[in-house]
Design a protein around this motif. Structure first.
Motif, PDB file in Angstrom:
ATOM      1  N   ILE A   1       0.843  -1.207   0.000  1.00  0.00           N
ATOM      2  CA  ILE A   1       0.000   0.000   0.000  1.00  0.00           C
ATOM      3  C   ILE A   1       0.874   1.251   0.000  1.00  0.00           C
ATOM      4  N   VAL A   2       1.848   1.297   0.911  1.00  0.00           N
ATOM      5  CA  VAL A   2       2.704   2.478   1.056  1.00  0.00           C
ATOM      6  C   VAL A   2       3.465   2.768  -0.236  1.00  0.00           C
ATOM      7  N   ASN A   3       4.093   1.751  -0.794  1.00  0.00           N
ATOM      8  CA  ASN A   3       4.883   1.977  -2.007  1.00  0.00           C
ATOM      9  C   ASN A   3       4.014   2.388  -3.192  1.00  0.00           C
ATOM     10  N   THR A   4       2.803   1.878  -3.244  1.00  0.00           N
ATOM     11  CA  THR A   4       1.887   2.285  -4.311  1.00  0.00           C
ATOM     12  C   THR A   4       1.463   3.739  -4.140  1.00  0.00           C
ATOM     13  N   LEU A   5       1.052   4.120  -2.932  1.00  0.00           N
ATOM     14  CA  LEU A   5       0.579   5.484  -2.697  1.00  0.00           C
ATOM     15  C   LEU A   5       1.694   6.515  -2.815  1.00  0.00           C
ATOM     16  N   THR A   6       2.909   6.148  -2.444  1.00  0.00           N
ATOM     17  CA  THR A   6       4.007   7.114  -2.524  1.00  0.00           C
ATOM     18  C   THR A   6       4.516   7.301  -3.959  1.00  0.00           C
ATOM     19  N   GLU A   7       3.954   6.584  -4.904  1.00  0.00           N
ATOM     20  CA  GLU A   7       4.238   6.859  -6.314  1.00  0.00           C
ATOM     21  C   GLU A   7       3.519   8.132  -6.761  1.00  0.00           C
TER      22      GLU A   7
ATOM     23  N   VAL B   1       2.494  12.509  -2.230  1.00  0.00           N
ATOM     24  CA  VAL B   1       2.460  11.587  -1.088  1.00  0.00           C
ATOM     25  C   VAL B   1       3.878  11.159  -0.746  1.00  0.00           C
ATOM     26  N   ASN B   2       4.322  11.525   0.467  1.00  0.00           N
ATOM     27  CA  ASN B   2       5.661  11.169   0.943  1.00  0.00           C
ATOM     28  C   ASN B   2       5.639  10.050   1.972  1.00  0.00           C
ATOM     29  N   GLY B   3       4.482   9.810   2.558  1.00  0.00           N
ATOM     30  CA  GLY B   3       4.355   8.776   3.575  1.00  0.00           C
ATOM     31  C   GLY B   3       2.890   8.438   3.777  1.00  0.00           C
TER      32      GLY B   3
ATOM     33  N   PRO C   1       4.324   7.829  10.356  1.00  0.00           N
ATOM     34  CA  PRO C   1       3.960   7.468   8.982  1.00  0.00           C
ATOM     35  C   PRO C   1       4.995   6.503   8.377  1.00  0.00           C
ATOM     36  N   PHE C   2       4.524   5.619   7.548  1.00  0.00           N
ATOM     37  CA  PHE C   2       5.397   4.707   6.820  1.00  0.00           C
ATOM     38  C   PHE C   2       5.881   5.424   5.566  1.00  0.00           C
TER      39      PHE C   2
END
Length: 66
Positions: free
Chosen positions: A23-29, A33-35, A58-59
């Motif tokens: 989820i985190v890696n997808t959203l930070t694309e 979104v930094n975290g 935050p992740f």
């Protein structure tokens, strides 16, 4: 945006970590979104029993995990 999701059912720490960083890696694309901060049962920073993963901060993106 609120995305209700059950991440904690029957997963070990590695499975949970993989789900979180998927989820985190997808959203930070996304550009702004930094975290990603997870709200658990309506509370920020709540600990999830049976896990070693801490939700207080935050992740941030971890390309080495996913």
């Amino acid at each position: 945006m609120i995305c209700p999701q059950s991440l904690f059912g029957n997963q070990n720490n590695e499975g949970l970590k993989l789900a979180i960083y998927s989820i985190v890696n997808t959203l930070t694309e996304l550009n702004d979104v930094n975290g990603v901060k997870f709200i658990i049962d309506g509370e920020e920073g709540k600990e999830v029993s049976g896990t070693e993963i801490h939700f207080k901060s935050p992740f941030v993106r971890q390309d080495s995990i996913i």
